[in-house]
Write an enzyme that holds these catalytic residues in place. Structure first.
Site, PDB file in Angstrom:
ATOM      1  N   TYR A 143       0.824  -1.215   0.000  1.00  0.00           N
ATOM      2  CA  TYR A 143       0.000   0.000   0.000  1.00  0.00           C
ATOM      3  C   TYR A 143       0.856   1.263   0.000  1.00  0.00           C
ATOM      4  O   TYR A 143       0.467   2.286  -0.553  1.00  0.00           O
ATOM      5  CB  TYR A 143      -0.893   0.039   1.247  1.00  0.00           C
ATOM      6  N   ASP A 224      -3.225 -18.101   0.799  1.00  0.00           N
ATOM      7  CA  ASP A 224      -4.234 -18.767  -0.039  1.00  0.00           C
ATOM      8  C   ASP A 224      -4.937 -19.867   0.743  1.00  0.00           C
ATOM      9  O   ASP A 224      -6.159 -20.020   0.695  1.00  0.00           O
ATOM     10  CB  ASP A 224      -3.608 -19.306  -1.344  1.00  0.00           C
ATOM     11  N   ASP A 252     -12.268  -8.782   4.796  1.00  0.00           N
ATOM     12  CA  ASP A 252     -13.562  -8.756   4.092  1.00  0.00           C
ATOM     13  C   ASP A 252     -14.177 -10.156   4.082  1.00  0.00           C
ATOM     14  O   ASP A 252     -15.376 -10.323   4.288  1.00  0.00           O
ATOM     15  CB  ASP A 252     -13.388  -8.296   2.633  1.00  0.00           C
TER      16      ASP A 252
HETATM   17  C1  IPM Z   1     -10.373  -0.862   3.960  1.00  0.00           C
HETATM   18  C2  IPM Z   1     -10.604  -0.300   2.579  1.00  0.00           C
HETATM   19  C3  IPM Z   1      -9.403   0.540   2.201  1.00  0.00           C
HETATM   20  C4  IPM Z   1      -8.182  -0.346   2.232  1.00  0.00           C
HETATM   21  C5  IPM Z   1      -9.514   1.238   0.851  1.00  0.00           C
HETATM   22  C6  IPM Z   1     -10.795   2.022   0.730  1.00  0.00           C
HETATM   23  C7  IPM Z   1      -8.317   2.111   0.595  1.00  0.00           C
HETATM   24  O1  IPM Z   1     -10.828  -1.321   1.661  1.00  0.00           O
HETATM   25  O2  IPM Z   1     -10.320  -0.069   4.924  1.00  0.00           O
HETATM   26  O3  IPM Z   1     -10.274  -2.065   4.105  1.00  0.00           O
HETATM   27  O4  IPM Z   1      -7.911  -1.054   1.262  1.00  0.00           O
HETATM   28  O5  IPM Z   1      -7.493  -0.341   3.246  1.00  0.00           O
HETATM   29 MN    MN Z   2     -10.851  -3.315   2.535  1.00  0.00          MN
END
Ligand code: IPM
Ligand code: MN
Length: 359
Positions: A143, A224, A252
């Protein structure tokens, strides 16, 4: 009377202002019940800040956050800004605020609420007992590594670099061990050490720190494989620690296990007690302004703030118990309602929760 705690409030875009509005009602109710004192200061952030100030993270907002004891964030982003150049995107503001506030650790609990088990796409028997936390490194890795374009032999190329130093890995791994000690004492460290050099360093650091926590049962899981095991045996995980991008993806996935992303809170922490608290869900522009969003994730983020930043465990308990009571009584916002025609609105849900809060 307790000392006045300062909370920076960044409602953001989409449903952000609606859900934050309900969380502020909860804040007020805890002042009445427990005698705490909060001073809130609002700042512009994300798309709305782009529109009004020409930048997703105005200096003024950063100053408000820096002078506060904690930050409560709603959500940012929306289709309106999706095609903007990088500096004018809400996501850039999010990455900027994490870095500027030194929030290297992102804690995302994924708890399956018993009364909502049916809301998940997974079989209830697979989910039984799932209660895990993803500890995601938040200010390093791909990132934040150098990014650029260049001309290659076959035309344009894009490069993203992934860098981790020992100190960055150490601090997040230590924190994950500490969290595991307060829970079921199981830690899964997730990497891609069969391919990536950063992951090999990560694993070395984890193995070096592990003997300091002999009670914690440690497993190394390749990312994975972890994605697969999360669907196969979610309840066997307790604390998962991983680098920035793996944590983005796995958190997620973990959130989806619960079937109710509208219920999940998160904390981003640095050194010391300061923290930024926000719901795991996004700004949901498709339902913004309709008054139907679920404020529970943001309300539970306040509980997390009380627990982790202020040490107000009693008030945190009061909020969490009230949420459970309201859900057990059958009240649902439309995202988690089986019969949508009986769903309550955002403000009704907030009112139900504050009415159920007790000292
Ligand atoms: C999160 C989001 C962010 C990330 C994006 C919006 C930059 O997906 O907080 O998980 O990838 O960290
Ligand atoms: Mn995210």
């Amino acid at each position: 009377m307790s000392e006045v705690k300062k909370i920076a409030v960044i409602a953001g875009d989409g449903i952000g202002p609606e859900v934050v509005g309900e969380a502020l009602k909860v804040l007020k109710k805890t002042e009445e019940l427990f005698g705490y004192q909060f001073e809130t200061e609002h700042g512009l952030f994300g798309g709305i800040a782009i529109d009004e100030k020409g930048t997703p993270l105005p200096q003024e907002t950063l100053d408000i956050c820096k002078s506060a004891d904690a930050v409560l964030l709603g959500a940012v982003g929306g289709p309106k800004w999706d095609n903007n150049p990088k500096e004018l995107r809400p996501e850039t503001g999010l990455l900027g605020i994490r870095k500027a506030l030194g929030l290297f650790s992102n804690i995302r609990p994924a708890t399956v609420f018993d009364c909502l088990k049916e809301a998940s796409t997974l079989k209830p028997e697979v989910l039984e007992g799932t209660d895990l936390i993803v500890v995601r490194e938040l200010t390093g890795g791909i990132y934040f590594g150098e990014k650029f374009r260049r001309e290659g032999a076959n035309g344009q190329e894009a490069v993203d670099t992934c860098v981790y130093n020992v100190q960055e890995v150490e601090r997040i791994v230590r924190q994950a061990f500490e969290i595991a000690m307060t829970r079921s004492k199981r830690l899964a460290s997730v990497d891609k050490a069969n391919v990536l050099e950063t992951s090999r360093l990560w694993r070395e650091v984890v193995n070096r720190i592990a003997p300091e926590y002999p009670e914690v049962e440690l497993e190394h899981v390749l990312v994975d494989n972890c994605a697969m095991q999360l669907l196969r045996r979610p309840s066997s995980f307790d604390v998962i620690v991983t680098e920035n991008m793996f944590g983005d993806i796995l958190s997620d996935e973990a959130a989806m296990l619960t079937g109710s992303i509208g219920m999940l809170s998160s904390a981003s922490l640095g050194e010391g007690s300061f923290g930024l608290y926000e719901p795991v869900h996004g700004s949901a522009p498709d339902i913004a302004g309709q008054g139907i969003s679920n404020p529970i994730a943001t309300i539970l983020s306040v509980a997390l703030m009380f627990r982790l930043t202020f040490g107000y465990a009693e008030a945190a308990d009061s909020i969490e118990k009230a949420v459970k009571e309201v859900l057990d009584a059958g009240h649902r916002t439309s995202d988690i309602a089986v019969d949508k025609s009986k769903a309550v609105s955002t403000t009704q849900m907030g009112d139900l929760i504050i009415a159920a809060m007790k000292k």
